[in-house]
Structures are given as C-alpha cells and as structure tokens.
Scaffold this active site. Structure first.
Site, PDB file in Angstrom:
ATOM      1  N   GLU A 272      38.985  47.224  34.431  1.00 58.08           N
ATOM      2  CA  GLU A 272      39.753  46.075  34.927  1.00 58.08           C
ATOM      3  C   GLU A 272      39.453  44.868  34.059  1.00 58.08           C
ATOM      4  O   GLU A 272      38.286  44.605  33.739  1.00 58.08           O
ATOM      5  CB  GLU A 272      39.382  45.712  36.377  1.00 58.08           C
ATOM      6  CG  GLU A 272      39.855  46.655  37.445  1.00 58.08           C
ATOM      7  CD  GLU A 272      39.496  46.129  38.845  1.00 58.08           C
ATOM      8  OE1 GLU A 272      39.187  44.919  38.974  1.00 58.08           O
ATOM      9  OE2 GLU A 272      39.511  46.934  39.785  1.00 58.08           O
ATOM     10  N   GLU A 326      49.857  40.866  44.263  1.00 60.41           N
ATOM     11  CA  GLU A 326      49.735  41.616  45.515  1.00 60.41           C
ATOM     12  C   GLU A 326      49.516  40.641  46.672  1.00 60.41           C
ATOM     13  O   GLU A 326      48.437  40.087  46.836  1.00 60.41           O
ATOM     14  CB  GLU A 326      48.587  42.617  45.415  1.00 60.41           C
ATOM     15  CG  GLU A 326      48.781  43.651  44.312  1.00 60.41           C
ATOM     16  CD  GLU A 326      47.562  44.520  44.114  1.00 60.41           C
ATOM     17  OE1 GLU A 326      47.277  45.358  44.991  1.00 60.41           O
ATOM     18  OE2 GLU A 326      46.871  44.345  43.088  1.00 60.41           O
ATOM     19  N   GLU A 335      43.266  35.958  43.807  1.00 58.63           N
ATOM     20  CA  GLU A 335      43.264  37.409  44.014  1.00 58.63           C
ATOM     21  C   GLU A 335      44.676  37.961  44.167  1.00 58.63           C
ATOM     22  O   GLU A 335      44.925  39.132  43.875  1.00 58.63           O
ATOM     23  CB  GLU A 335      42.443  37.758  45.261  1.00 58.63           C
ATOM     24  CG  GLU A 335      40.948  37.718  45.062  1.00 58.63           C
ATOM     25  CD  GLU A 335      40.457  38.834  44.157  1.00 58.63           C
ATOM     26  OE1 GLU A 335      41.026  39.933  44.202  1.00 58.63           O
ATOM     27  OE2 GLU A 335      39.507  38.601  43.392  1.00 58.63           O
TER      28      GLU A 335
END
Length: 394
Positions: A272, A326, A335
């Site tokens: 990631e 998301e 996030e």
C-alpha cells in the site's frame, strides 16, 4: 494419414497455438512494478464487472482486494488480471486453530475459481503485527502455515503466493534507513514468520505512506522529499547512500530491518502507498494537487523499473492505495479520499488513466479490433492450410 485428416490436424494445431492462453502463467504474485488496491468499503462505487473494464483500459494488471468476495472473483474470470485476495483478520484464529478450516477456505475461495480467475496470491491478514490484537498476533504464523499447507496439498503452491502485509508499526526506528530494526516486542512473532516465508519464497510486504510520515513530523521532513519533487534529500552516514525521496528510504528501511534479522535475500514489496486528496483541518497536505503529484511521480518512478539505493538490483514494486474513494471507511476524512477515482468512475485527478466512461468506449473498440484480428487470422490460417493441401495433392 489421409490428406483430409492431415488438413484437419494442421488446422487444429494452428488454432490451438492461436487460442491457447496459459492457464496459470507467471507463478509470482506480482508481474511488473505497478499495481492497485481495490478496496470496497463503500456503497456507491461501480460494480465489479465495470471495475474490470476500467482496470483493463488503464492497463493495470496487478490487483489486491481485502477479502475473497465471490462477486469480485467471478467478475475477474477470464480478464487476464492478476489478483491477490485477502484472508481478513477475523478469520486468523480459526485458520490457525484447525487445518481443516484452512483447507475449506482455500477450496471455497481459491480452488473453485482457478484457473479462469487468475488468483496469484493470498494475503493472510493485514497489518496484524504491531497492532492491538495480541490474539491475532499469536495466530498469524499458524494461519499462514495452514493456508500454505492447504494450497500445497491442492498442488497450487506454484501458482498462489502466500504473504501478509505489515504497517510501519513493526519497526522501532526507520531513520536513517540503515538503522531500521524490528520492534523487540514483535520479534517473537516476526522471526518465525520470516523464517517460513524464506522457506517458501515469499516476499516481505510493507505498507508505505510518506503522507502519514510527513504529517507526523512536518517540522523536520521536507514536503518535496515526500512528493518526489526537487529537494536536497538525506544522506545515510552508515551506508553512505543518498536518498532524494521518502518512498525509497522507507523501502530500504525495510531491507535494513530484514538484514538485521538475518534475511538478506528476501524481496520487499510495497502493498500500500498513496496520498489523500482531501482531509480534515489538521490534514492540510491532503490536497488534490499533492495527491496528483505523489501518485504521478510514483508512477513515473516505478515505470523506470529500477531498484532502491540499498537494493539497486531488485525492482521496486508497489500497489497504489487506492482505486476508489471509499465513503464508508471510518476515521479521519483523509481515509475516505485516497482513491485515484471518484465513486462515479471519473478520475479524482489526472495521472494518465482513463475514466470509466472512456474505458467503456475503449473496450468496445478493443472488442471490434479483436474480431477483425480474428477474422484476419482465420483467413490467414485457411489460406495456409489450402496451400499445404495443394502441395500435398501435387
């Protein structure tokens, strides 16, 4: 053999050569240097079949997901994309406790989808070591071994690679890179894990975020150093190596920790890395411009197919986080804003990838082109066979 039988056999061989695609291909979990994380903690992103079209149009072959959702595995069937699936952390204790649980999971989520869905790896847990769940830390090695043994018994060990991804929390120090070592309190778990991975040829997987590192210490870290922009860089006085970007430094910190632990030949893969395009008031560097700069420059850096200062002969490989913003992810605003794409399939910022709408148009054009190519190939094969037939009849 009669003339017509020979003709039929020749035709069969020609088409077999044309149409046969290796069922399994490269046994490594990562082909090339660039991949993407396809997270789905959202209720407004495109369906998996549309995601496949998008990835193919963007020519992103390596894809990671965080579970083994069957709708995704079915959508990837026949796509030619290489997929690493995830065994979520909540399954670790069950997999570690009973090998039969591991075998059942592998049969259900891996074996039945091969070879049409190109599952190339299983990530057993995510960021387990260095976290707050000691039960999962204790279960990780057992789960990894049982999943691997199930894969091996099903004769899939040469196809599916077993890994687990770590966060920076596994290190006690990472600056300068050569000083990096594993935290003393996790060595009891990390050492046997690395020993097993060394035996089966798995890489060390690390999640690398210059974005988070910069935010943790903006007074001492140059933003340009984090974004691959022009800067003075840093010098590692022990190795005498120079670093002009934090990504390379963080990867080499992982190599230094592995070296200190005695695993000098293990490859590091970044599972990631990314930069948020929007954040809270205390996340001022989470901007579209910085996100574009980081991801664009990272893409260029990986395209050079080179190693790091400490391991120049080992290609740097990375999965970008993430494919989509998301909207259901918990935590700070950043996030929910790491995506290269917005939920509607449009690009968050331009680093050279197509939008979903243009990808769909591209796929139609590609299909027409393939039909034309196939017709041309068929004509060529028929002409060749006819020529062979005439020669044999003379």
């Amino acid at each position: 053999m009669g003339v017509f039988s020979l003709f039929g056999w020749f035709l069969f061989l020609q088409f077999a050569a044309v149409l046969t695609d290796s069922a399994y291909g490269d046994v490594k979990g990562f082909t090339g240097t660039y991949g993407i994380n396809y997270g789905r903690i959202a209720d407004n992103i495109p369906s998996p079949d549309k995601v496949v079209k998008l990835l193919k149009a963007a020519k992103i072959k390596n894809v990671r997901i965080y579970d083994a959702d069957h709708s995704v595995l079915k959508a990837f069937k026949g796509s030619g994309l290489d997929l690493v699936i995830g065994l979520p952390n909540e399954y670790l204790k069950d997999m570690s406790f009973d090998p039969n649980n591991a075998m059942s999971w592998v049969r259900t989520n891996v074996q039945q989808f091969l070879p049409e869905t190109r599952i190339r790896g299983i990530a057993v847990g995510n960021e387990v070591l260095g976290g707050n769940n000691h039960d999962n830390e204790q279960a990780l090695v057992g789960a990894v071994k049982n999943i691997y043994n199930a894969i091996n018994k099903l004769h899939l060990a040469d196809i599916v690679q077993i890994t687990t991804a770590h966060s920076q929390a596994v290190f006690s120090n990472s600056y300068p890179p050569s000083s990096c070592i594993f935290r003393a309190d996790i060595v009891q778990y990390m050492k046997p894990l690395l020993q097993f991975f060394s035996q089966i040829g798995s890489p060390f997987c690390i999640n690398v975020y210059p974005f988070l590192a910069y935010m943790s210490d903006p007074e001492h870290i140059n933003l340009n150093y984090s974004l691959f922009l022009l800067n003075d860089g840093i010098d590692d006085n022990y190795t005498k190596l120079h670093y002009d970007n934090m990504f390379d430094a963080q990867v080499d910190a992982s190599y230094a920790a592995l070296n200190d632990a005695g695993f000098t030949k293990m490859e590091v893969i970044v599972t990631e890395t990314g930069w948020a395009s929007h954040g809270d008031d205390n996340e001022a560097v989470a901007t579209h411009q910085n996100a574009r700069t980081y991801n664009y420059n990272l893409r260029k850096r990986l395209a050079k197919r080179k190693g790091t200062p400490y391991r120049p002969k080992i290609l740097a490989r990375a999965y970008i986080f993430a494919l989509f913003n998301e909207n259901l992810k918990p935590g700070p605003t950043s996030e929910r804003n790491f995506g290269l794409y917005k939920p509607d399939g449009s690009i968050s910022y331009n680093i050279g990838f197509p939008s979903l709408s243009s990808a769909s148009s591209s796929m139609v054009s590609m299909k027409v082109g393939r039909i034309q190519d196939s017709l041309g190939l068929f004509s060529m094969v028929v002409t060749t066979c006819a020529a062979v037939l005439l020669v044999m009849m003379v």
